[in-house]
Motif scaffolding. Structure first.
Motif, mmCIF file in Angstrom:
data_model
loop_
_atom_site.group_PDB
_atom_site.id
_atom_site.type_symbol
_atom_site.label_atom_id
_atom_site.label_comp_id
_atom_site.label_asym_id
_atom_site.label_seq_id
_atom_site.Cartn_x
_atom_site.Cartn_y
_atom_site.Cartn_z
ATOM 1 N N LEU A 132 -55.003 -7.453 -28.929
ATOM 2 C CA LEU A 132 -54.364 -7.831 -30.183
ATOM 3 C C LEU A 132 -53.665 -6.599 -30.738
ATOM 4 N N GLU A 153 -57.348 -22.972 -37.596
ATOM 5 C CA GLU A 153 -56.391 -22.365 -36.676
ATOM 6 C C GLU A 153 -56.055 -20.926 -37.066
ATOM 7 N N TRP A 154 -56.033 -20.650 -38.359
ATOM 8 C CA TRP A 154 -55.719 -19.295 -38.811
ATOM 9 C C TRP A 154 -56.849 -18.337 -38.491
ATOM 10 N N ILE A 174 -46.768 -16.151 -40.839
ATOM 11 C CA ILE A 174 -46.955 -17.605 -40.715
ATOM 12 C C ILE A 174 -47.806 -18.123 -41.873
ATOM 13 N N ILE A 175 -48.882 -17.423 -42.158
ATOM 14 C CA ILE A 175 -49.769 -17.835 -43.251
ATOM 15 C C ILE A 175 -49.038 -17.769 -44.585
ATOM 16 N N PHE A 229 -57.316 -17.757 -34.483
ATOM 17 C CA PHE A 229 -56.401 -16.764 -33.928
ATOM 18 C C PHE A 229 -57.140 -15.457 -33.608
ATOM 19 N N HIS A 252 -48.770 -13.281 -37.527
ATOM 20 C CA HIS A 252 -49.775 -14.218 -38.035
ATOM 21 C C HIS A 252 -49.779 -14.230 -39.568
ATOM 22 N N ASP A 306 -48.816 -8.587 -33.539
ATOM 23 C CA ASP A 306 -49.443 -9.912 -33.586
ATOM 24 C C ASP A 306 -49.920 -10.222 -35.006
ATOM 25 N N ILE A 307 -50.524 -9.236 -35.654
ATOM 26 C CA ILE A 307 -51.026 -9.414 -37.023
ATOM 27 C C ILE A 307 -49.850 -9.660 -37.964
#
Length: 184
Positions: free
Chosen positions: A128, A71-72, A139-140, A75, A136, A132-133
């Motif tokens: 993108l 999923e990572w 989240i990671i 993206f 993401h 957005d980065i």
């Protein structure tokens, strides 16, 4: 008459500021496309916040090497170049986690053409962006606390995003170990 002195003072301050900033590398506009309007105003291009397919390729392939979480990586897939997408499957077979088994199912964890093609079709209508980065990467970091997973994303993140990731990393690792300013 006071207006002339004010204009001269402002012009001198502007010249000194521009000269002073040229001596310090790493200013926040170093890689930002800019243009000067007819009135002399500096305008930062809105495109400077967009991530190119080549940049998405770099981040996805680096993440593929570091983690087994599809999923990572998925993206980035809709934003990648066709050439970058073709490199995903071979990169996944050579990654650090290749051959690892899922603890719940016992099956080998791997990327498949089917997964890659499905992710490719999910192309959103907008580009993108750095924002957005930022999200993401955060989240990671919240999920793992692993700096190496997000390290290749740092050049494409905003200063605000980097600060958030560094704060999260430092909380997960019991204190201040990294400084956001080291990554600008």
């Amino acid at each position: 008459m006071g207006s002339k002195h004010l204009k001269k003072s402002l012009l001198i301050i502007l010249i000194i500021s521009i000269t002073a900033t040229s001596f310090f590398p790493g200013n926040c506009f170093a890689d930002t496309p800019m243009r000067v309007s007819a009135k002399g105003n500096v305008q930062i291009s809105a495109d400077s916040k967009k991530i190119t397919p080549a940049q998405a390729d770099k981040m996805a392939l680096a993440l593929t090497n570091k983690t087994w979480v599809w999923e990572w990586v998925a993206f980035f897939v809709p934003y990648m170049s066709p050439k970058g997408v073709k490199k995903l499957l071979p990169a996944s077979k050579k990654s650090e986690w290749a051959g690892v088994r899922d603890m719940t199912t016992g099956k080998k964890i791997k990327f498949t053409k089917k997964k890659i093609n499905a992710a490719r079709k999910m192309k959103p209508s907008r580009s993108l962006t750095r924002k957005d980065i930022d999200g993401h990467a955060l989240i990671i970091m919240q999920s793992t606390g692993n700096w190496s997973y997000i390290s290749k994303m740092l050049p494409y993140m905003s200063h605000k995003g980097i600060r958030a990731v560094v704060r999260c990393y430092n909380k997960k690792h019991g204190g201040k170990r990294k400084r956001a300013e080291d990554y600008f």
